[in-house]
Motif scaffolding. Structure first.
Motif, mmCIF file in Angstrom:
data_model
loop_
_atom_site.group_PDB
_atom_site.id
_atom_site.type_symbol
_atom_site.label_atom_id
_atom_site.label_comp_id
_atom_site.label_asym_id
_atom_site.label_seq_id
_atom_site.Cartn_x
_atom_site.Cartn_y
_atom_site.Cartn_z
ATOM 1 N N PRO A 13 0.796 -1.238 0.000
ATOM 2 C CA PRO A 13 0.000 0.000 0.000
ATOM 3 C C PRO A 13 0.824 1.281 0.000
ATOM 4 C CG PRO A 13 -0.488 -1.424 1.906
ATOM 5 C CD PRO A 13 0.811 -1.839 1.337
ATOM 6 N N SER A 14 2.142 1.170 0.039
ATOM 7 C CA SER A 14 2.984 2.355 0.178
ATOM 8 C C SER A 14 3.018 3.185 -1.101
ATOM 9 C CB SER A 14 4.408 1.954 0.550
ATOM 10 O OG SER A 14 5.277 3.064 0.484
ATOM 11 N N TYR A 162 -2.930 8.985 -5.866
ATOM 12 C CA TYR A 162 -4.262 8.932 -6.465
ATOM 13 C C TYR A 162 -5.089 7.769 -5.905
ATOM 14 C CZ TYR A 162 -7.859 8.640 -10.128
ATOM 15 O OH TYR A 162 -9.048 8.579 -10.811
ATOM 16 N N CYS A 163 -4.458 6.627 -5.685
ATOM 17 C CA CYS A 163 -5.206 5.485 -5.155
ATOM 18 C C CYS A 163 -5.597 5.675 -3.693
ATOM 19 C CB CYS A 163 -4.425 4.181 -5.339
ATOM 20 S SG CYS A 163 -2.810 4.130 -4.529
ATOM 21 N N TRP A 164 -5.044 6.687 -3.044
ATOM 22 C CA TRP A 164 -5.403 7.032 -1.672
ATOM 23 C C TRP A 164 -6.473 8.128 -1.606
ATOM 24 C CZ3 TRP A 164 -3.907 5.261 3.189
ATOM 25 C CH2 TRP A 164 -2.952 4.238 3.194
ATOM 26 N N PHE A 165 -6.776 8.760 -2.748
ATOM 27 C CA PHE A 165 -7.728 9.871 -2.733
ATOM 28 C C PHE A 165 -9.090 9.441 -2.190
ATOM 29 C CE2 PHE A 165 -5.876 13.014 -6.124
ATOM 30 C CZ PHE A 165 -4.791 13.217 -5.290
ATOM 31 N N TYR A 166 -9.561 8.257 -2.559
ATOM 32 C CA TYR A 166 -10.865 7.780 -2.077
ATOM 33 C C TYR A 166 -10.890 7.747 -0.555
ATOM 34 C CZ TYR A 166 -14.737 4.587 -1.098
ATOM 35 O OH TYR A 166 -15.881 4.008 -0.599
ATOM 36 N N SER A 203 -8.612 1.558 -5.206
ATOM 37 C CA SER A 203 -8.791 2.567 -4.155
ATOM 38 C C SER A 203 -9.529 2.026 -2.938
ATOM 39 C CB SER A 203 -9.543 3.774 -4.715
ATOM 40 O OG SER A 203 -8.793 4.420 -5.705
ATOM 41 N N LYS A 204 -10.506 1.155 -3.166
ATOM 42 C CA LYS A 204 -11.277 0.631 -2.042
ATOM 43 C C LYS A 204 -10.473 -0.403 -1.257
ATOM 44 C CE LYS A 204 -15.776 1.843 -3.896
ATOM 45 N NZ LYS A 204 -17.134 1.399 -4.265
ATOM 46 N N LYS A 205 -9.550 -1.073 -1.925
ATOM 47 C CA LYS A 205 -8.644 -1.972 -1.209
ATOM 48 C C LYS A 205 -7.738 -1.157 -0.274
ATOM 49 C CE LYS A 205 -5.165 -5.572 -1.933
ATOM 50 N NZ LYS A 205 -4.355 -6.320 -2.930
ATOM 51 N N TYR A 207 -8.582 1.718 1.026
ATOM 52 C CA TYR A 207 -9.456 2.177 2.114
ATOM 53 C C TYR A 207 -9.641 1.087 3.160
ATOM 54 C CZ TYR A 207 -13.613 3.745 4.597
ATOM 55 O OH TYR A 207 -14.496 4.103 5.583
ATOM 56 N N ASP A 208 -9.885 -0.140 2.717
ATOM 57 C CA ASP A 208 -10.018 -1.253 3.658
ATOM 58 C C ASP A 208 -8.759 -1.388 4.506
ATOM 59 O OD1 ASP A 208 -12.568 -1.928 2.882
ATOM 60 O OD2 ASP A 208 -11.962 -3.589 1.594
ATOM 61 N N PHE A 209 -7.614 -1.278 3.846
ATOM 62 C CA PHE A 209 -6.351 -1.372 4.582
ATOM 63 C C PHE A 209 -6.239 -0.270 5.632
ATOM 64 C CE2 PHE A 209 -2.174 0.349 5.259
ATOM 65 C CZ PHE A 209 -1.547 -0.733 5.864
ATOM 66 N N PHE A 210 -6.615 0.948 5.234
ATOM 67 C CA PHE A 210 -6.524 2.071 6.162
ATOM 68 C C PHE A 210 -7.391 1.839 7.394
ATOM 69 C CE2 PHE A 210 -8.133 5.994 7.911
ATOM 70 C CZ PHE A 210 -6.961 6.665 8.200
ATOM 71 N N ILE A 211 -8.615 1.351 7.185
ATOM 72 C CA ILE A 211 -9.514 1.090 8.297
ATOM 73 C C ILE A 211 -8.927 0.026 9.225
ATOM 74 C CG2 ILE A 211 -11.798 0.212 8.938
ATOM 75 C CD1 ILE A 211 -11.767 3.089 7.898
ATOM 76 N N GLU A 212 -8.254 -0.952 8.633
ATOM 77 C CA GLU A 212 -7.585 -1.975 9.447
ATOM 78 C C GLU A 212 -6.560 -1.328 10.383
ATOM 79 O OE1 GLU A 212 -5.982 -4.235 6.262
ATOM 80 O OE2 GLU A 212 -7.970 -4.653 5.444
ATOM 81 N N MET A 213 -5.776 -0.440 9.804
ATOM 82 C CA MET A 213 -4.746 0.238 10.585
ATOM 83 C C MET A 213 -5.357 1.099 11.682
ATOM 84 S SD MET A 213 -1.818 2.898 9.244
ATOM 85 C CE MET A 213 -2.998 4.157 8.775
ATOM 86 N N LYS A 214 -6.390 1.878 11.327
ATOM 87 C CA LYS A 214 -7.008 2.771 12.298
ATOM 88 C C LYS A 214 -7.657 1.995 13.439
ATOM 89 C CE LYS A 214 -7.695 6.770 11.895
ATOM 90 N NZ LYS A 214 -7.006 7.943 12.492
ATOM 91 N N THR A 215 -8.234 0.861 13.125
ATOM 92 C CA THR A 215 -8.861 0.059 14.169
ATOM 93 C C THR A 215 -7.822 -0.425 15.171
ATOM 94 O OG1 THR A 215 -10.582 -0.669 12.657
ATOM 95 C CG2 THR A 215 -10.271 -1.969 14.636
ATOM 96 N N LYS A 216 -6.678 -0.838 14.674
ATOM 97 C CA LYS A 216 -5.598 -1.268 15.563
ATOM 98 C C LYS A 216 -5.186 -0.133 16.489
ATOM 99 C CE LYS A 216 -2.034 -3.392 17.282
ATOM 100 N NZ LYS A 216 -2.196 -4.461 18.291
ATOM 101 N N LEU A 217 -5.220 1.083 15.971
ATOM 102 C CA LEU A 217 -4.798 2.228 16.776
ATOM 103 C C LEU A 217 -5.918 2.779 17.649
ATOM 104 C CD1 LEU A 217 -2.671 4.115 14.096
ATOM 105 C CD2 LEU A 217 -1.882 2.617 15.922
#
Length: 250
Positions: A13-14, A162-166, A203-205, A207-217
């Motif tokens: 995702p980087s 761009y793939c992070w814009f969503y 982009s939605k993949k 987003y899913d990854f981001f939510i995973e990270m935020k939940t951990k935090l």
């Protein structure tokens, strides 16, 4: 390292690692990709980037090069017989470096505020982020690409966001296309290049990854969590140690 002349240490995702992958694809360079678990850094990553201990790292003939923009410049200078990424004119080349540096200093740092701040500070962060994108849009203007007619270094520096814009739009409840239509038109033009379209994840993949990270935090309302599975994630400036995979309903 399996005897490969070119090896890339990266994490999918980087946006910084994506820059290197696009540059390698533009040049048609074959390489060995080594996905990194940043919650459990490999001995190879620690050996090749002992100072920052971050991805991406390009290893060419056993020698490591770190920092994405530096790596892209290295790729362009080393494989200079095909698809030049830097402008030939020194003054235009300096401008390309300026805009890539602007992206590094402004876009990522400001986007982080969108997902870390709340209330009025959050609203101010959105405004700041949009203004930064408008500055970049102004630089593109009516040109096909950042520095003119050719896709190159400055485009690579920004297009991976761009793939992070969503994700930014969903968290901030705003539309980048509404605010910066020419910037999105530029991004879509870049996506017509195979090197870009095959590199940027859905982009939605992201987003899913981001939510995973935020939940951990602990920054996601757990009432929205539908499913939890084990997952490993980002760290450092971008990603943190292993977290949980979650599916969110809004």
């Amino acid at each position: 390292m399996g005897g490969s002349e070119v090896v890339l240490l990266d994490f999918w995702p980087s946006m910084f690692g994506m820059r290197v992958r696009i540059a390698l694809a533009e040049k048609g360079i074959e390489y060995e990709y080594k996905e990194q678990d940043l919650g459990n850094k490999s001995p190879l990553l620690l050996e090749m980037n002992p100072i920052h201990k971050k991805i991406p790292v390009l290893i060419h003939k056993g020698k490591p090069i770190s920092e994405s923009c530096i790596i892209v410049q290295y790729i362009d200078e080393t494989w200079n017989d095909k698809s030049p990424l830097m402008p030939s004119d020194p003054s235009v080349r300096a401008q390309a470096r300026f805009w890539a540096d602007y992206v590094d200093k402004k876009v990522y740092e400001t986007s982080k505020k969108i997902w870390t701040l709340k209330g009025e500070e959050h609203e101010n962060a959105k405004k700041e982020f949009i203004e930064i994108l408008k500055v970049l849009e102004g630089q593109i203007g009516e040109k096909p690409y950042f520095m003119g007619e050719s896709f190159g270094y400055a485009d690579i520096a920004l297009v991976t966001f761009y793939c992070w814009f969503y994700t930014f739009e969903t968290l901030g409840n705003f539309s980048i296309e509404k605010e910066c239509p020419k910037l999105i038109a530029w991004a879509k033009r870049c996506m017509q290049r195979e090197s870009v379209s095959k590199t940027l994840p859905d982009s939605k993949k992201i987003y899913d990854f981001f939510i995973e990270m935020k939940t951990k935090l602990g920054h996601v309302d757990m009432r929205h969590v539908l499913k939890v599975e084990s997952f490993g994630s980002f760290e450092g400036d971008v990603f943190l140690e292993p977290c949980q995979l979650v599916r969110i309903r809004y």
